[in-house]
Design an enzyme around this catalytic site. Structure first.
Site, PDB file in Angstrom:
ATOM      1  N   ASP A 210      50.090  29.253  54.454  1.00  0.00           N
ATOM      2  CA  ASP A 210      49.435  30.104  53.470  1.00  0.00           C
ATOM      3  C   ASP A 210      48.746  31.282  54.176  1.00  0.00           C
ATOM      4  O   ASP A 210      48.050  31.095  55.193  1.00  0.00           O
ATOM      5  CB  ASP A 210      48.407  29.246  52.715  1.00  0.00           C
ATOM      6  CG  ASP A 210      47.817  29.958  51.529  1.00  0.00           C
ATOM      7  OD1 ASP A 210      48.193  29.632  50.393  1.00  0.00           O
ATOM      8  OD2 ASP A 210      46.954  30.845  51.748  1.00  0.00           O
ATOM      9  N   ASN A 218      45.113  42.284  49.333  1.00  0.00           N
ATOM     10  CA  ASN A 218      45.610  43.035  48.167  1.00  0.00           C
ATOM     11  C   ASN A 218      44.528  43.979  47.641  1.00  0.00           C
ATOM     12  O   ASN A 218      44.813  45.137  47.320  1.00  0.00           O
ATOM     13  CB  ASN A 218      45.990  42.068  47.043  1.00  0.00           C
ATOM     14  CG  ASN A 218      47.439  41.611  47.144  1.00  0.00           C
ATOM     15  OD1 ASN A 218      48.283  42.315  47.666  1.00  0.00           O
ATOM     16  ND2 ASN A 218      47.707  40.414  46.668  1.00  0.00           N
ATOM     17  N   HIS A 223      48.644  46.274  46.153  1.00  0.00           N
ATOM     18  CA  HIS A 223      49.648  45.233  45.899  1.00  0.00           C
ATOM     19  C   HIS A 223      50.969  45.492  46.641  1.00  0.00           C
ATOM     20  O   HIS A 223      51.602  44.559  47.150  1.00  0.00           O
ATOM     21  CB  HIS A 223      49.891  45.147  44.388  1.00  0.00           C
ATOM     22  CG  HIS A 223      50.394  43.812  43.944  1.00  0.00           C
ATOM     23  ND1 HIS A 223      51.725  43.535  43.809  1.00  0.00           N
ATOM     24  CD2 HIS A 223      49.729  42.669  43.631  1.00  0.00           C
ATOM     25  CE1 HIS A 223      51.866  42.288  43.419  1.00  0.00           C
ATOM     26  NE2 HIS A 223      50.664  41.734  43.294  1.00  0.00           N
ATOM     27  N   ASP A 227      52.906  43.166  49.230  1.00  0.00           N
ATOM     28  CA  ASP A 227      54.323  42.763  49.176  1.00  0.00           C
ATOM     29  C   ASP A 227      54.990  42.925  50.548  1.00  0.00           C
ATOM     30  O   ASP A 227      55.779  42.071  50.974  1.00  0.00           O
ATOM     31  CB  ASP A 227      55.087  43.621  48.154  1.00  0.00           C
ATOM     32  CG  ASP A 227      54.802  43.172  46.725  1.00  0.00           C
ATOM     33  OD1 ASP A 227      54.095  42.168  46.549  1.00  0.00           O
ATOM     34  OD2 ASP A 227      55.287  43.834  45.789  1.00  0.00           O
ATOM     35  N   GLU A 254      51.513  33.485  47.839  1.00  0.00           N
ATOM     36  CA  GLU A 254      51.376  33.766  49.277  1.00  0.00           C
ATOM     37  C   GLU A 254      51.507  32.475  50.060  1.00  0.00           C
ATOM     38  O   GLU A 254      50.954  32.327  51.132  1.00  0.00           O
ATOM     39  CB  GLU A 254      50.059  34.487  49.592  1.00  0.00           C
ATOM     40  CG  GLU A 254      48.912  34.233  48.645  1.00  0.00           C
ATOM     41  CD  GLU A 254      48.305  32.830  48.761  1.00  0.00           C
ATOM     42  OE1 GLU A 254      48.795  31.981  47.993  1.00  0.00           O
ATOM     43  OE2 GLU A 254      47.401  32.618  49.572  1.00  0.00           O
TER      44      GLU A 254
HETATM   45  N1  LIG Z   1      51.134  41.556  46.848  1.00  0.00           N
HETATM   46  C1  LIG Z   1      51.366  40.362  46.292  1.00  0.00           C
HETATM   47  N2  LIG Z   1      50.355  39.515  46.122  1.00  0.00           N
HETATM   48  C2  LIG Z   1      50.593  38.316  45.590  1.00  0.00           C
HETATM   49  C3  LIG Z   1      51.874  37.943  45.198  1.00  0.00           C
HETATM   50  N3  LIG Z   1      51.806  36.678  44.711  1.00  0.00           N
HETATM   51  C4  LIG Z   1      50.495  36.307  44.780  1.00  0.00           C
HETATM   52  N4  LIG Z   1      49.764  37.282  45.323  1.00  0.00           N
HETATM   53  C5  LIG Z   1      48.309  37.309  45.573  1.00  0.00           C
HETATM   54  O1  LIG Z   1      47.928  36.351  46.526  1.00  0.00           O
HETATM   55  C6  LIG Z   1      46.520  36.129  46.371  1.00  0.00           C
HETATM   56  C7  LIG Z   1      46.213  34.687  46.639  1.00  0.00           C
HETATM   57  O2  LIG Z   1      44.838  34.561  46.617  1.00  0.00           O
HETATM   58  P1  LIG Z   1      44.080  33.195  46.859  1.00  0.00           P
HETATM   59  O3  LIG Z   1      44.902  32.066  46.259  1.00  0.00           O
HETATM   60  O4  LIG Z   1      42.678  33.339  46.385  1.00  0.00           O
HETATM   61  O5  LIG Z   1      44.133  32.971  48.385  1.00  0.00           O
HETATM   62  P2  LIG Z   1      43.584  33.847  49.589  1.00  0.00           P
HETATM   63  O6  LIG Z   1      42.916  35.084  49.110  1.00  0.00           O
HETATM   64  O7  LIG Z   1      44.737  34.073  50.498  1.00  0.00           O
HETATM   65  O8  LIG Z   1      42.523  32.943  50.255  1.00  0.00           O
HETATM   66  P3  LIG Z   1      42.801  31.735  51.251  1.00  0.00           P
HETATM   67  O9  LIG Z   1      44.159  31.170  50.924  1.00  0.00           O
HETATM   68  O10 LIG Z   1      41.701  30.756  50.964  1.00  0.00           O
HETATM   69  O11 LIG Z   1      42.719  32.271  52.620  1.00  0.00           O
HETATM   70  C8  LIG Z   1      46.174  36.607  44.967  1.00  0.00           C
HETATM   71  O12 LIG Z   1      45.374  37.778  45.050  1.00  0.00           O
HETATM   72  C9  LIG Z   1      47.518  36.934  44.325  1.00  0.00           C
HETATM   73  O13 LIG Z   1      47.451  38.040  43.454  1.00  0.00           O
HETATM   74  C10 LIG Z   1      52.932  38.868  45.386  1.00  0.00           C
HETATM   75  O14 LIG Z   1      54.128  38.637  45.073  1.00  0.00           O
HETATM   76  N5  LIG Z   1      52.645  40.062  45.945  1.00  0.00           N
END
Ligand SMILES: Nc1nc2c(ncn2[C@@H]2O[C@H](COP(=O)(O)OP(=O)(O)OP(=O)(O)O)[C@@H](O)[C@H]2O)c(=O)[nH]1
Length: 334
Positions: A210, A218, A223, A227, A254
């Site tokens: 992860d 982001n 965004h 990506d 992610e």
């Molecule tokens: N750019 C982009 N962002 C994505 C995509 N899918 C998910 N995300 C973003 O990934 C982020 C995941 O955030 P969290 O689950 O809070 O995890 P984190 O911020 O990485 O925090 P930790 O995992 O605790 O380190 C969110 O802001 C989603 O919008 C995608 O296809 N593209």
């Protein structure tokens, strides 16, 4: 008296003969007319059939017992660029490349020799990008004594349909952004790997990976930049695995997963560390992350004998959570 009788009998015999003759002629005329009408009807039916077959969007053709064309519909003639006169009496070898003709001949011989129907998907050409795919149905036809005297073939061009099927399959198994396998495909592979493990008794490792503070990434860089990070991480993960059986997927926004079939704990830890270091080495600036570049956390779980996929997944998820809780950018094992 008797000569008088003779005089009377002769003309009546001639008359009888003439009437009989006329009757025969009339009968013949009627018979010829009926035959003519039947032939005309048959000809009109044949023309109608040929006309109908000319509108069929498939290649329809007939060959005799020597594999010589005796009929072809308009589409077949157009595809071959020939007239009926040029085609009739010729064989596949006169019009197709050697490999294609050999393939056609093989099926034709089977149909004509054994009187078997055939229905095959045939691919003409070695290059998948340009190869043509046909569904070819061939039926023998017989004379009144039951001997095979030829075949009727119907070939339908399936190239576009097969291409769409492949595309659909690819879309249903692939993540559009990274090109990795998607969650659905990964789950299928995981279930299969655990079944295989039960039989082969070999080790299987599941890694969940992860991106750290990706939400902050982001929020900071946008965004689209996010990506691009997902794509770079996917490439780094692929760079960390070596075996063709190692399977990498994007299983969430992610979140990524690796399935290492036949890999023990030590090997799994080495690959996890290579993946972690590989992502960090990419040097993707992330000011809101303590490492100042994009990093990942990884949880490892080893499958026990008779392991259930959901349970294994939960174990790896708990290990991932531990990696996050203990500071991120690290590998934890369940
Ligand atoms: N750019 C982009 N962002 C994505 C995509 N899918 C998910 N995300 C973003 O990934 C982020 C995941 O955030 P969290 O689950 O809070 O995890 P984190 O911020 O990485 O925090 P930790 O995992 O605790 O380190 C969110 O802001 C989603 O919008 C995608 O296809 N593209």
């Amino acid at each position: 008296m008797s000569s008088c009788l003779k005089e009377v009998k002769l003309p009546s015999a001639l008359l009888l003969l003439a009437i009989t003759g006329l009757g025969v002629i009339a009968g013949l005329v009627v018979w010829v007319c009926l035959l003519w009408r039947r032939l005309a009807a048959l000809k009109s039916q044949t023309n109608q059939l040929a006309e109908a077959l000319d509108h069929v969007h498939a290649f329809v053709y007939m060959k005799d017992s020597e594999r010589r064309y005796i009929y072809a519909n308009r589409l077949t003639l157009e595809r071959l660029g020939l007239t009926t006169k040029q085609l009739y009496g010729t064989r596949a070898t006169d019009h197709f490349q050697a490999a294609t003709a050999a393939c056609i001949d093989e099926v034709d011989k089977r149909v004509l020799t054994y009187g078997e129907s055939s229905s095959d998907q045939v691919v003409y050409g070695d290059d998948p990008a340009t190869a043509l795919v046909y569904l070819e149905v061939k039926e023998p036809f017989h004379d009144p004594r039951g001997r095979v005297v030829g075949l009727l073939g119907i070939s339908t061009d399936m190239t576009e349909i097969r291409r769409l099927e492949r595309e659909l399959e690819l879309r249903s198994t692939t993540d559009y952004l990274t090109g990795l396998a998607n969650r659905r495909f990964f789950d299928e592979r995981l279930t299969l790997a655990l079944k295989h493990q039960r039989r082969a008794q070999g080790p299987t490792a599941l890694l969940l990976l992860d991106i750290d503070h990706f939400k902050k990434y982001n929020d900071t860089y946008g965004h689209s930049a996010g990506d691009a990070v997902l794509q770079a991480v996917a490439a780094a993960l692929l760079g960390a695995v070596a075996r063709t059986t190692d399977f990498v997927a994007r299983v969430g926004g992610e979140e990524f997963a690796m399935l290492l079939d036949g890999t023990g704990l030590q090997g799994a830890q080495q690959i996890a560390e290579a993946a972690r270091a590989g992502v960090q080495r990419c040097g993707l600036l992330h000011e809101k992350n303590s490492a100042q570049v994009v990093t990942i956390s990884i949880g490892i779980a080893m499958a026990t004998p008779d392991e259930d996929p959901t349970h294994l997944y939960q174990k790896a998820d708990r290990a991932l959570y531990a990696a996050k809780e203990s500071g991120r950018n690290r590998v934890c094992t369940a």
